[in-house]
Design an enzyme around this catalytic site. Structure first.
Site, PDB file in Angstrom:
ATOM      1  N   ILE A 126       0.831  -1.196   0.000  1.00  0.00           N
ATOM      2  CA  ILE A 126       0.000   0.000   0.000  1.00  0.00           C
ATOM      3  C   ILE A 126       0.869   1.250   0.000  1.00  0.00           C
ATOM      4  O   ILE A 126       0.411   2.329  -0.369  1.00  0.00           O
ATOM      5  CB  ILE A 126      -0.978   0.021   1.196  1.00  0.00           C
ATOM      6  CG1 ILE A 126      -0.240   0.158   2.526  1.00  0.00           C
ATOM      7  CG2 ILE A 126      -1.891  -1.185   1.186  1.00  0.00           C
ATOM      8  CD1 ILE A 126      -1.173   0.433   3.703  1.00  0.00           C
ATOM      9  N   ASP A 127       2.140   1.134   0.407  1.00  0.00           N
ATOM     10  CA  ASP A 127       3.021   2.301   0.494  1.00  0.00           C
ATOM     11  C   ASP A 127       3.512   2.794  -0.863  1.00  0.00           C
ATOM     12  O   ASP A 127       4.042   3.906  -0.959  1.00  0.00           O
ATOM     13  CB  ASP A 127       4.242   1.987   1.361  1.00  0.00           C
ATOM     14  CG  ASP A 127       3.885   1.834   2.833  1.00  0.00           C
ATOM     15  OD1 ASP A 127       2.794   2.295   3.223  1.00  0.00           O
ATOM     16  OD2 ASP A 127       4.691   1.256   3.585  1.00  0.00           O
ATOM     17  N   GLY A 170       3.111   4.694   5.907  1.00  0.00           N
ATOM     18  CA  GLY A 170       4.186   5.224   5.076  1.00  0.00           C
ATOM     19  C   GLY A 170       5.458   5.320   5.892  1.00  0.00           C
ATOM     20  O   GLY A 170       5.715   6.345   6.531  1.00  0.00           O
ATOM     21  N   VAL A 272      -6.832  -0.318   8.919  1.00  0.00           N
ATOM     22  CA  VAL A 272      -8.017  -0.084   8.088  1.00  0.00           C
ATOM     23  C   VAL A 272      -7.592   0.131   6.631  1.00  0.00           C
ATOM     24  O   VAL A 272      -8.285  -0.274   5.693  1.00  0.00           O
ATOM     25  CB  VAL A 272      -8.795   1.140   8.613  1.00  0.00           C
ATOM     26  CG1 VAL A 272      -9.877   1.557   7.621  1.00  0.00           C
ATOM     27  CG2 VAL A 272      -9.426   0.827   9.963  1.00  0.00           C
ATOM     28  N   GLN A 273      -6.422   0.749   6.441  1.00  0.00           N
ATOM     29  CA  GLN A 273      -5.937   1.015   5.083  1.00  0.00           C
ATOM     30  C   GLN A 273      -5.582  -0.261   4.323  1.00  0.00           C
ATOM     31  O   GLN A 273      -5.537  -0.266   3.095  1.00  0.00           O
ATOM     32  CB  GLN A 273      -4.695   1.914   5.137  1.00  0.00           C
ATOM     33  CG  GLN A 273      -4.957   3.278   5.726  1.00  0.00           C
ATOM     34  CD  GLN A 273      -3.669   3.906   6.257  1.00  0.00           C
ATOM     35  OE1 GLN A 273      -2.986   4.622   5.538  1.00  0.00           O
ATOM     36  NE2 GLN A 273      -3.339   3.636   7.503  1.00  0.00           N
ATOM     37  N   ARG A 274      -5.303  -1.326   5.035  1.00  0.00           N
ATOM     38  CA  ARG A 274      -4.898  -2.585   4.406  1.00  0.00           C
ATOM     39  C   ARG A 274      -6.082  -3.487   4.083  1.00  0.00           C
ATOM     40  O   ARG A 274      -5.979  -4.380   3.243  1.00  0.00           O
ATOM     41  CB  ARG A 274      -3.970  -3.372   5.336  1.00  0.00           C
ATOM     42  CG  ARG A 274      -2.611  -2.776   5.567  1.00  0.00           C
ATOM     43  CD  ARG A 274      -1.725  -3.808   6.238  1.00  0.00           C
ATOM     44  NE  ARG A 274      -0.404  -3.300   6.505  1.00  0.00           N
ATOM     45  CZ  ARG A 274       0.562  -3.227   5.603  1.00  0.00           C
ATOM     46  NH1 ARG A 274       0.313  -3.610   4.375  1.00  0.00           N
ATOM     47  NH2 ARG A 274       1.753  -2.752   5.914  1.00  0.00           N
TER      48      ARG A 274
END
Length: 341
Positions: A126-127, A170, A272-274
């Site tokens: 995701i980064d 990040g 949550v972002q994953r």
């Protein structure tokens, strides 16, 4: 030919789409057999594999996470790690590996490739910090989730006239913070590539309050203050030498509150972002990566990583792709500074 498929490192949306793509094309076009390695490199250390066929991957395209499981295991940190990896591959008659992972997982793949293990890499994170590819799958979904959160936080911030600090993922690079911060209309965006001055941040916050506006500060978890160091609650290291990051958002909120005499709160988006279903773009990109990865296996082109460059999928030497993380170009950050700097 029998091919093993492995997902390592942090999970992200789109992993299952790659697995599905690799298996479907490999079986239907090349008549390959497949096994899935459970829990990343840990599965090769423990000899834990599972059969993979078309029925195993049916219906997994929209699913988040990975049906194979994952871990942050580094085989080079385990006794006889490389030998155990080789033994597992030999025991299950695996001729080649498709390794799906980020900078750490692909870094291990690079070294194993140098030692003669036949493999092809697929970049996920995701980064968006893997070099050589314009985008990694998982990034688009994470940015969408972070942007929606920022949109929602604007209204509650304005209701109470307080600063809201949004901490996003990040470690080395600020791609999520920059993209989501711009898309969500943040007033301050802090990224690891550019150490920040807390006085400047507070001045920007006070300027927004002067025009009766509640500021939103977006900060990447790896951002650092000038003349300071990375702020985190946990100093323990994982097998790749990384600390578990979390804490910069809370630190910023305290500093802003103390220096501006205005209430400041923190929202940490974290995992949550994953999670959740991948975006259409991530499904599309992951599927293309899988198709080209298994084609590279068929061609016997090992030690490479598939990558997106413009609209084309290309092959790059793994050693080049993992030499250093892909950072935010300063000129890209400067383009938007009028909005938040």
């Amino acid at each position: 030919m029998r091919v093993g498929v492995l997902t390592g490192g942090g999970d992200c949306p789109g992993l299952n789409a790659v697995i599905r793509s690799v298996v479907r094309k490999g079986v239907q076009e090349y008549a390959f057999d497949f096994v899935g390695v459970r829990d990343g490199w840990l599965g090769l250390l423990k000899g834990n594999v599972m059969p993979l066929d078309i029925s195993s991957v049916r219906g997994i395209l929209p699913r988040g996470g990975t049906i194979l499981g994952s871990s942050r295991t580094n085989p080079f940190k385990h006794e006889d790690g490389v030998r155990r990896v080789r033994d597992t591959l030999a025991a299950h008659d695996v001729d080649a590996l498709v390794v799906i992972g980020g900078e750490d997982t692909l870094g291990v793949a690079t070294e194993l490739s140098r030692q003669g293990i036949r493999l092809v890499g697929v970049p996920k994170t995701i980064d968006n910090d893997v070099s050589g590819t314009d985008y990694t799958f998982g990034f688009d979904t994470a940015v969408g989730i972070a942007t929606e959160a920022i949109d929602r936080l604007h209204t509650t911030a304005e209701s109470h006239m307080r600063t809201l600090v949004v901490e996003v993922m990040g470690r080395h690079s600020g791609w999520i913070a920059l993209h989501a911060g711009i898309a969500g209309g943040a007033n301050v965006i802090l990224i690891p590539e550019r150490p920040f001055d807390i006085d400047d941040v507070c001045e920007q916050v006070k300027n927004r309050f002067k025009i009766n506006y509640a500021p939103i500060v977006v900060v990447a978890e790896g951002a650092v203050p000038k003349e300071g160091q990375m702020i985190t609650k946990d100093q323990t290291l994982d097998e790749y030498g990384h600390v578990r990051l979390s804490g910069i958002g809370e630190w910023l909120a305290r500093e802003i509150s103390d220096r501006t005499s205005k209430d400041a709160r923190t929202t940490v988006l974290g995992h949550v972002q994953r999670g959740g279903t991948p975006s259409a773009f991530d499904r599309w990109l992951a599927t293309r990566f899988g198709l080209h990865a298994i084609e590279a296996v068929k061609d016997g082109d090992f030690g490479v990583m598939v990558a997106l460059q413009s609209t084309r999928i290309v092959r790059l030497p793994l050693a080049d792709a993992t030499a250093k993380p892909k950072m935010v170009d300063p000129s890209l950050y400067d383009e938007f500074e009028v909005f938040f700097g």
